[in-house]
Enzyme design. Sequence first.
Site, PDB file in Angstrom:
ATOM      1  CB  CYS A 154      34.085  26.635   5.696  1.00  0.00           C
ATOM      2  SG  CYS A 154      33.799  26.689   6.817  1.00  0.00           S
TER       3      CYS A 154
ATOM      4  CG  HIS B 115      37.291  30.663   7.694  1.00  0.00           C
ATOM      5  ND1 HIS B 115      36.713  31.572   6.712  1.00  0.00           N
ATOM      6  CD2 HIS B 115      37.066  29.748   7.890  1.00  0.00           C
ATOM      7  CE1 HIS B 115      35.355  31.255   7.285  1.00  0.00           C
ATOM      8  NE2 HIS B 115      35.158  29.945   7.562  1.00  0.00           N
TER       9      HIS B 115
ATOM     10  CG  HIS C  69      30.837  36.618  13.347  1.00  0.00           C
ATOM     11  ND1 HIS C  69      29.716  36.988  13.625  1.00  0.00           N
ATOM     12  CD2 HIS C  69      31.230  35.913  14.176  1.00  0.00           C
ATOM     13  CE1 HIS C  69      29.474  36.418  15.293  1.00  0.00           C
ATOM     14  NE2 HIS C  69      30.467  36.113  15.936  1.00  0.00           N
TER      15      HIS C  69
ATOM     16  CB  CYS D 114      33.289  31.619   5.041  1.00  0.00           C
ATOM     17  SG  CYS D 114      32.552  30.875   5.861  1.00  0.00           S
TER      18      CYS D 114
ATOM     19  CB  SER E 201      33.086  32.386   9.598  1.00  0.00           C
ATOM     20  OG  SER E 201      31.429  32.079  10.136  1.00  0.00           O
TER      21      SER E 201
END
Length: 359
Positions: free
Chosen positions: A163, A60, A43, A38, A40
């Site tokens: 997610c 995650h 990130h 993802c 994220s």
Amino acid sequence: MKAAVLTEFDGRPEIADVTVGDILPQEVRIRTAATGVCHSDRHGQTGGIPSMPIPAILGHEAAGEVLEVGSQVTSVRPGDHVVVAPAASCGLCEWCSKGHPQHCADQGRVRAPGLGDRLTLDGSGVGQFVGVGSFAEEMMVQVTAVARIPKEMPLDKAALLGCAVITGLGAVRHSAQVRFGDTVAVIGCGGVGLSAVQGAALAGASRIIGIDRMASKLEIAKQFGATDMVDASTTDPVQAVLELTGGVDHCIEVVGIPATIEQAFGMLRTRGTATVVGLPHPGDTLSLPASAMLQEKRLQGSRLGGTQLRVDAPLYAEMYLSGRLDLDPLMGSTVSLADVGDALEQIDSSTSARTIVTF
């Protein structure tokens, strides 16, 4: 176990042997079957979350099989198939009591001092990104980060529920509360944005506009129910949406940069709502016209889609199994754990919705 460990921000995760500690009463140990890559994770890799402990295991959104449960765990048992998400909550704090576990004050992402580390590398603790750390053969997580799903549910598809789906679909259902007949624009048609498109279709939105810079992702948006597509690489998306609709009731923003958040607000009709799902960087600021407040336009955030994990994940799994929720077009390339570094570096140029790591 083998895990992809990040030892410095902007570095490349490297495969290492990580030791799993003894389980505590409210924890669950899970064999990872599949996990998505993802934005994220990228990130976190690039330092967008300065408080993230290093070394750390990213990842995650995942699915797998329960191997062991703590002495106080009753909601799952060894052999169960589960979705794992960054949705742990205490169930007792003010926010949990108000029905907003995504804002829990005590998520249990890390153990309390004195209880040892869940994971270690060469004798030192290893962090788990948002309490999960799924780029690994096993996960040790707080039980509230786990939702049991039917064993008929394919685990590679189930990982998306951790997610992409709960965040995008949840932003439409729980945060924006899109109603039948509303008009909706979605900025960013990756895994989360495409789930928002599908959520808007399920809610009965009369018009759904998918916006992205990649034509391939817009084609997937069409499969999920988008009625109009806007290529932001060649067209001013705000002008295009205003020409198509005169302004939308809802814009779901999934990119998380000031320019696209401002665009989302600019696409709204009177009393419209822009819901920001994307993850901004610390220090980002916005410039919005104050006069728009007289039109009762609203700008709000959405954290993990306002999801109730142990309600929503099993629901979406059942909907997939009954043919009412489509997850197959979200599946992009499938890679091994050794390829996680490449997948993270290529995520911004990927033409598919989600890259999946399988074990």
